[in-house]
Design a protein around this motif. Structure first.
Motif, short mmCIF file in Angstrom:
data_model
loop_
_atom_site.label_atom_id
_atom_site.label_comp_id
_atom_site.label_asym_id
_atom_site.label_seq_id
_atom_site.Cartn_x
_atom_site.Cartn_y
_atom_site.Cartn_z
N UNK A 1 11.08 0.61 -2.94
CA UNK A 1 10.39 1.48 -3.87
C UNK A 1 10.26 0.77 -5.22
N UNK A 2 9.04 0.62 -5.70
CA UNK A 2 8.84 -0.04 -6.98
C UNK A 2 9.43 0.78 -8.13
N UNK A 3 9.39 2.11 -8.00
CA UNK A 3 9.99 2.96 -9.03
C UNK A 3 11.50 2.75 -9.08
N UNK A 4 12.15 2.67 -7.93
CA UNK A 4 13.59 2.46 -7.90
C UNK A 4 13.95 1.09 -8.46
N UNK A 5 13.12 0.08 -8.17
CA UNK A 5 13.39 -1.25 -8.72
C UNK A 5 13.35 -1.22 -10.24
N UNK B 1 5.86 0.06 -1.60
CA UNK B 1 4.99 1.07 -2.19
C UNK B 1 5.58 1.58 -3.50
N UNK B 2 4.83 2.42 -4.19
CA UNK B 2 5.28 2.94 -5.48
C UNK B 2 6.58 3.72 -5.34
N UNK C 1 0.83 -1.19 0.00
CA UNK C 1 0.00 0.00 0.00
C UNK C 1 0.87 1.25 0.00
N UNK C 2 0.24 2.42 -0.09
CA UNK C 2 0.97 3.65 0.19
C UNK C 2 1.29 3.67 1.68
N UNK D 1 9.79 7.07 2.21
CA UNK D 1 10.26 8.42 2.50
C UNK D 1 10.25 9.25 1.23
N UNK D 2 10.51 10.56 1.38
CA UNK D 2 10.61 11.45 0.23
C UNK D 2 9.31 12.22 0.00
N UNK D 3 9.39 13.29 -0.78
CA UNK D 3 8.21 14.16 -0.98
C UNK D 3 7.07 13.48 -1.72
N UNK D 4 7.34 12.41 -2.46
CA UNK D 4 6.30 11.73 -3.23
C UNK D 4 5.91 10.40 -2.60
N UNK D 5 6.20 10.21 -1.34
CA UNK D 5 5.99 8.91 -0.69
C UNK D 5 4.54 8.43 -0.76
N UNK D 6 3.58 9.34 -0.80
CA UNK D 6 2.17 8.96 -0.79
C UNK D 6 1.56 8.82 -2.18
#
Length: 395
Positions: free
Chosen positions: A202-206, A128-129, A100-101, A133-138
């Motif tokens: 982070x799925x984006x980092x993966x 999560x996506x 989840x977020x 952490x980070x400004x876009x965590x949610x």
């Protein structure tokens, strides 16, 4: 979905006695936990009481594919009694997985800070996506969103053309593989130290980690690498070619040895001996001419025949297969890649372990299939207690 009968190895599976409480949904998380369930982990899938938003054939097959070998329970986490049951289940498990977020598990009081108070050595996987952490965590999203954020969508297109994208949720599979590896590493770390931990994936980092040299190129030169389509800066030819039967064949020639093999496959034509084709740099500089010659040769053969003669001469070549081809593929059949199911089939794990092979013993659970077993066996609840929870809408 039904699972095929398999010859059971008397040895215990490699992940015997590992229990995972699985809150994941859609693809990335369920794929990660399915990989572990295939090798013997007891995965308890937690689902809400509400019916799924879609119930068509594709949705059912999708769910069945990524949730085999799991136990299934229903639990209403909007009720305090449901959260209390979840906390009790955590105490019986080695790991908890969710995708989840970040705010979701915290809102239920089931974030890592709370879970480690229940069981200090618990392992929690959060995938999560954007990460925890980070400004876009949610930020929320699915596979195509992740691919767009990671750069994969921009890179999988042709020069001067709009982003094409991959066409399916490749990023979900990549994140699931990373997650399963992380869970195994955390379990081994706990075996050695007695300590649990929180895995923040982070799925984006993966997905971004799969970009190859694109980001490195920009960091080193400040140059934005353009999308390459089917081309490669290290191979010529490197493309897919239409054949006589209307099908396509992929060819990649990286080395001078492979180039010699290509020439033999093509019948040693005189044009291929021109000095401008003698080196990779020369072939890259004349890629349109090289590609045109190969394309002309391909048009006179079926894709399967072209692949065969190229492979015989040491050239990396393959028919561009579709879903129907894969279903009939003799190589995949020979390696038992497909598991027959009722009116369909699904893929086996590609990992073949000689001493502790994967097992396919349990079809994906419909919601609540294993409520009685899990709540009795793990929490010691009696029939009347379980019936009361059902009446209250807790399970």
């Amino acid at each position: 979905m039904g699972c095929r009968e398999v010859k059971i190895n008397n040895k215990k599976p490699v992940l015997h006695n590992i229990r995972i409480l699985d809150f994941t949904w859609v693809l990335a998380g369920p794929y990660a936990t399915r990989l572990l369930a295939d090798f013997g982990a007891e995965v308890v899938k937690v689902q809400p009481l509400r019916p799924p938003e879609a119930d068509d054939a594709f949705t059912r097959a999708y769910y069945n594919t990524f949730n085999r070998n799991k136990l299934g329970i229903t639990l209403n986490l909007d009720r305090p009694e449901g959260v209390a049951l979840a906390r009790r289940l955590v105490a019986t498990c080695d790991a908890v997985a969710e995708n989840f977020t970040p705010r979701v598990m915290a809102n239920w009081g089931l974030d890592y800070a709370n879970l480690k108070n229940i069981r200090p050595d618990i392992i929690m996987l959060s995938m999560s996506v954007m990460g925890q952490t980070g400004p876009w965590r949610d930020f929320t999203g699915f596979g195509p969103t992740v691919q767009a954020f990671s750069g994969l969508t921009a890179m999988t297109s042709f020069p001067g053309q709009p982003p094409t994208g991959i066409g399916f949720s490749y990023a979900d599979h990549a994140a699931g593989l990373y997650a399963s590896l992380a869970l195994l590493g955390a379990l081994e770390y706990r075996r050695r130290t007695g300590e649990g931990q929180h895995i923040d994936l982070s799925q984006v980092e993966a997905a971004a980690s799969l970009l190859g040299g694109g980001v490195l190129d920009y960091a080193m030169s400040g140059r934005e690498p353009p999308p390459a389509g089917n081309a490669s800066p290290r191979a010529a030819p490197h493309d897919v070619y239409r054949c006589r039967d209307g099908r396509w064949c992929a060819v990649a020639v990286f080395t001078d040895t492979e180039w010699k093999g290509l020439k033999r496959a093509l019948g040693s034509p005189a044009w291929a001996d021109a000095s401008r084709f003698a080196t990779l740099s020369g072939r890259l500089a004349n890629i349109e001419e090289v590609g045109g010659k190969v394309a002309a040769w391909m048009k006179g053969r079926t894709a399967a025949a072209a692949m065969s003669v190229l492979q015989e001469n040491g050239v990396a070549a393959g028919v561009v297969q579709d879903a129907g081809d894969l279903a009939r593929d003799p190589q995949l059949k020979a390696r038992d890649f497909f598991i027959p199911a009722k009116n369909a089939f699904t893929d086996a794990t590609p990992i073949k372990m000689s001493a502790a092979p994967a097992r396919y013993q349990r079809p994906a659970p419909p919601p609540g299939r294993d409520n009685d077993d899990v709540y009795r066996r793990l929490l010691g609840l009696g029939r009347e207690e379980i019936a009361g929870l059902r009446e209250k809408g807790v399970i």
